[in-house]
Scaffold this active site. Structure first.
Site, short mmCIF file in Angstrom:
data_model
loop_
_atom_site.label_atom_id
_atom_site.label_comp_id
_atom_site.label_asym_id
_atom_site.label_seq_id
_atom_site.Cartn_x
_atom_site.Cartn_y
_atom_site.Cartn_z
N LYS A 1 -17.17 -0.09 6.44
CA LYS A 1 -17.68 -1.09 5.50
C LYS A 1 -19.20 -1.04 5.37
CE LYS A 1 -17.26 -5.88 4.14
NZ LYS A 1 -16.64 -7.18 4.42
N PHE B 1 -11.27 -6.37 14.52
CA PHE B 1 -10.22 -6.89 13.63
C PHE B 1 -9.90 -5.84 12.56
CE2 PHE B 1 -9.12 -9.36 9.74
CZ PHE B 1 -7.85 -9.75 10.17
N GLN B 2 -8.64 -5.55 12.40
CA GLN B 2 -8.14 -4.58 11.42
C GLN B 2 -8.73 -3.18 11.61
OE1 GLN B 2 -8.32 -6.46 7.49
NE2 GLN B 2 -6.27 -7.29 7.91
N MET C 1 24.60 8.18 1.59
CA MET C 1 24.48 9.47 2.25
C MET C 1 24.78 9.35 3.74
SD MET C 1 24.13 12.55 1.67
CE MET C 1 23.20 13.18 0.27
N GLU D 1 0.81 -1.23 0.00
CA GLU D 1 0.00 0.00 0.00
C GLU D 1 0.84 1.27 0.00
OE1 GLU D 1 -0.53 -2.59 1.94
OE2 GLU D 1 -2.64 -3.20 1.78
C1 LIG Z 1 12.66 5.32 4.82
C2 LIG Z 1 13.96 5.95 5.14
N1 LIG Z 1 14.78 5.40 6.06
C3 LIG Z 1 15.97 5.97 6.34
C4 LIG Z 1 16.37 7.11 5.72
C5 LIG Z 1 17.70 7.75 6.07
N2 LIG Z 1 18.60 7.77 4.89
C6 LIG Z 1 18.75 8.87 4.12
S1 LIG Z 1 19.76 8.61 2.82
C7 LIG Z 1 20.04 7.03 3.29
C8 LIG Z 1 20.94 6.15 2.48
C9 LIG Z 1 20.35 5.78 1.19
O1 LIG Z 1 21.15 4.78 0.61
P1 LIG Z 1 20.99 4.36 -0.89
O2 LIG Z 1 19.57 4.20 -1.25
O3 LIG Z 1 21.87 3.19 -1.14
O4 LIG Z 1 21.51 5.63 -1.69
P2 LIG Z 1 22.96 6.33 -1.74
O5 LIG Z 1 22.97 7.38 -0.67
O6 LIG Z 1 23.99 5.28 -1.53
O7 LIG Z 1 23.00 6.93 -3.09
C10 LIG Z 1 19.36 6.73 4.46
C11 LIG Z 1 19.41 5.43 5.15
C12 LIG Z 1 15.47 7.67 4.78
N3 LIG Z 1 15.73 8.82 4.14
N4 LIG Z 1 14.30 7.06 4.49
#
Ligand SMILES: Cc1ncc(C[n+]2csc(CCOP(=O)(O)OP(=O)(O)O)c2C)c(N)n1
Lengths: 565, 163
Positions: free
Chosen positions: A162, A112-113, A478, A50
């Site tokens: 529902k 439920f749900q 990052m 979803e």
């Molecule tokens: C749902 C979610 N969880 C954690 C983060 C924190 N976060 C920001 S950038 C990042 C790394 C992303 O890694 P990747 O997709 O491999 O991309 P890269 O930075 O290596 O290009 C994380 C964990 C986020 N932005 N969103």
């Protein structure tokens, strides 16, 4: 004739001209799904989670400007959608999300749900409704679309128990909506607009700081006219990219944490700043205290009064639609004889060019490893800058924003406000549904793509020929970058171990997979992939693990405290 | 600075939680909040007493206005207004205290609305600071229980809040 609530829901969506509903069935929405089975007005897209339904609806909305629609069941279906709703909320994207609810007599019984969807989503929607009476469905859905798409757009949740979808009522779809409590303004205050124009004409070091509001209000043309008429430099936030052609010499690039040296310096040193559909957020101006060390006058145009004077003091606030206000300003400037002081403007541009000559976006082009920047540059070249590009969140997102020079609005689609990893692939699906003939690419990281990778099945089912550009650095890049800069190279939990074989994975979903390891193979592979018009191609680029995003302004620092390469 | 914000909103389920949620989500302070339907039963009127710098108060009124159910918002403190709050105080009224409590209530124009051989319940209406003053004037040990409604406010003269 009386219709059931479920029939009414489906009729309302048809009346709104909805083309696609992204959804996932479950107990509480079975009546609605039964009516969907019987109709042919809109297409239902069965996603695999979803969250992806909300993101796909969101991608569709961003690419078209129309309201995206998602449909989910109660409880876990509804909570799964929440991240997608919050993502849309933070970026002001018009969505209508219909969620099933347990039958009215069961509400509050821990049925439920059962989950209090209206309560859970309250802080991340523009508005939400619980429909308790079948007679209210039509008017509520009409209002939901109206609220989502007008003023500062945003997601609206309609939660329908529902039993309400079983009950019967006469159906007539309201032609118009009037709400005494909701009357968004569009036209700017004429006096304020005049003052702003006067201030601009007197400026010696003007700067146009543009944001997502330009894209949302379809004001790219007005902005371009306005900027060219005055000859002022333009910068854009991450959300505004494409609102002004990036290939234009007046464009100084993106600003903010990973913005260009020239844009950030011009922002800091200008004497009159016009914020256009932008909101001075922390990733853009850094610390407001630093920002204010240099005095400057600020004109702020935004449809949302609450965005004005929230983080910075403003000299001329203008509440209104960016499109209408800019058109009005262009008219005023054209009607008068006065023009900005050409000598002052020339000096200002000389300064900006000097900053620009720093070439802050350079990178090692002779590396034996694939540089992620190079992949994006090549991709820009091969797609002639015309692709719709979605992204996930991380380094790859910033490189996409920096190196894919967007010339058109609604072509750059990313989660700027919430920064939601997992956004890119489902959003790209929404874009491809909206524009079946267009080239749609999703730039992603190996962390992000795994957050909604199940959607490769949806892509197969609906033959969506997306191009997935995975910049695979084996790191949550990052996060790794911050750990390198600010945590003494302690790479705590940022290494992405046990990666799947992405080529096999793509193939097992019925797509084409490619693995590219050599810089010399990048161009050829991209050409081959983008030539495969009918297939989804998943491109796994093995990139330089040590590459960082530059320039960078550390969080909380001033715009002039950039880390450069 | 202390501000009294008055607003009219659609009398719908959940409207109150939208306002309360806004204050907690954005970290605004609420000193008191009162709400009840108006003579037009489709509308509720709310009075919120809050504190904040001018910038914060401006944001509060803007954010309140942004709520879809909110019809009108005014900062009553910007101009002439009247503020009233109702308080009920149950005090000890035995032996020597009985006379004393009656006298204090009279001085502050309170009304004794419930009497037992050991207690009085005093009703007092006024601006918040007057109610504070009354509590301060009483012997702490004599106060058994207090309950306050929070402030309600209205503009002076022809300053009218209508939908
Ligand atoms: C749902 C979610 N969880 C954690 C983060 C924190 N976060 C920001 S950038 C990042 C790394 C992303 O890694 P990747 O997709 O491999 O991309 P890269 O930075 O290596 O290009 C994380 C964990 C986020 N932005 N969103």
């Amino acid at each position: 004739m009386e219709l059931t609530g479920a029939e009414i829901v489906v009729r309302c969506l048809a009346e709104e001209g909805v083309e696609f509903v992204f959804g996932y069935p479950g107990g509480a929405v079975l009546n609605i799904y039964d009516e969907i089975f019987k109709q042919d007005k809109f297409k239902h897209v069965l996603v695999r989670h979803e969250q992806a339904a909300a993101h796909a609806a969101d991608g569709y909305a961003r690419a078209t400007g129309r309201t995206g629609v998602a449909l989910v069941t109660s409880g876990p279906g509804a909570t799964n959608a929440v991240t997608g709703i919050a993502t849309a909320y933070m970026d002001s994207i018009p969505l209508v999300v219909i969620s099933g609810q347990v039958p009215t007599p069961a509400i509050g019984m821990d049925a439920f749900q059962e989950v209090d969807m209206v309560g859970i989503t309250r802080p991340c929607v523009k508005h939400n409704f619980l429909v308790k009476d079948v007679k209210d469905i039509a008017e509520t859905i009409r209002k939901a679309f109206y609220i989502a798409s007008t003023g500062r757009p945003g997601p609206v949740v309609v939660d329908i128990p529902k039993d309400v979808t079983q009950h019967k009522a006469e159906f007539s779809y309201p032609k118009s909506v009037k709400m005494r409590s909701y009357n968004p303004v569009t036209k700017g205050h004429p006096g304020q607009v005049k003052r702003a124009v006067q201030m601009l004409l007197e400026a010696k070091r003007p700067m146009l700081y543009t944001g997502g509001g330009v894209v949302l209000s379809n004001a790219a043309e007005e902005l371009t006219q306005f900027a060219r008429l005055l000859g002022f430099p333009v910068t854009s936030t991450l959300m505004g990219l494409g609102g002004y052609p990036a290939g234009d010499p007046q464009f100084t690039g993106m600003l903010g944490m990973h913005g260009t040296y020239e844009a950030n310096m011009a922002m800091q040193h200008c004497d009159v700043l016009v914020a256009i559909g932008a909101r001075f957020d922390d990733r853009v101006i850094g610390n407001p205290e630093h920002f204010f060390q240099d005095g400057r006058r600020i004109i702020h145009i935004d449809i949302d009064p609450a965005s004005i004077a929230k983080r910075v003091k403003v000299d001329v606030p203008i509440v209104g639609s960016v499109k209408e206000v800019l058109a009005e300003m262009v008219k005023l400037v054209r009607a008068g004889k006065e023009r900005p002081d050409p000598a002052a403007l020339k000096t200002w541009w000389t300064q900006i060019e000097l900053w620009r000559s720093r070439d802050c976006m350079k990178y090692d082009r002779d590396s034996s490893l694939i540089k992620p920047q190079y992949v994006i540059e090549k991709m820009h070249e091969i797609t002639r800058g015309e692709a719709y590009v979605t992204s996930d969140v991380g380094q790859h997102q910033m490189w996409a924003a920096q190196y894919y020079k967007f010339d058109q609005p609604r072509h750059w689609i990313n989660s700027g406000g919430l920064g939601t990893m997992g956004f890119g692939l489902p959003a790209a699906m929404g874009v491809q549904f909206a524009h079946p003939e267009a080239t749609v690419a999703c730039i992603t990281g190996e962390g992000s793509i795994q957050m909604n990778i199940q959607e490769l099945a949806t892509c197969k089912q609906f033959n969506l020929p997306l191009k997935v550009i995975l910049l695979n650095n084996r790191y949550l890049g990052m996060v790794r970058q911050w750990q390198e800069f600010f945590y003494g190279n302690r790479y705590s939990e940022s290494y992405m171990d046990a990666l799947p074989d992405f080529v096999k994975l793509a193939e097992s979903y019925g797509h084409v997979g490619m693995r590219i390891e050599q810089p010399g193979d990048v161009e050829g592979a991209l050409k081959e992939a983008f030539a495969l018009k009918e297939r989804l191609v998943f491109m796994n680029f093995i990139t330089d693990q040590t590459e960082n995003v530059y320039p960078m302004i550390p969080a909380g620092k001033g715009l002039n405290e950039m880390i450069l390469v | 600075m202390r501000h009294i914000i008055s607003l009219l909103m659609e009398n719908e389920a959940g409207a109150l939680s939208r306002v309360a949620g806004l204050f907690s989500a954005r970290g605004y302070n609420i000193e008191s909040l009162t709400v009840a339907p108006t003579e037009d039963e489709t509308l509720s009127r709310m009075t919120i007493v809050t504190r904040g710098s001018d910038d914060v108060i401006e944001q509060i009124t803007k954010q309140l206005n942004k709520l879809i159910d909110v019809v009108k918002v005014v900062d009553l403190s910007e101009a002439g207004h009247i503020e009233r709050e109702l308080m009920l105080v149950k005090v000890r009224a035995e032996d020597g205290l009985r006379e004393e409590m009656k006298r204090m209530s009279d001085i502050f124009r309170g009304r004794i609305i419930d009497v037992t051989d050991k207690t009085y319940t005093i009703e007092l209406t006024g601006a918040g600071h007057k109610l504070d003053a009354f509590l301060e004037a009483l012997d702490k040990g004599a106060i058994l229980e207090t309950v306050r409604t929070g402030a309600s406010g209205i503009g002076r003269g022809d300053r009218i809040l209508k939908s």
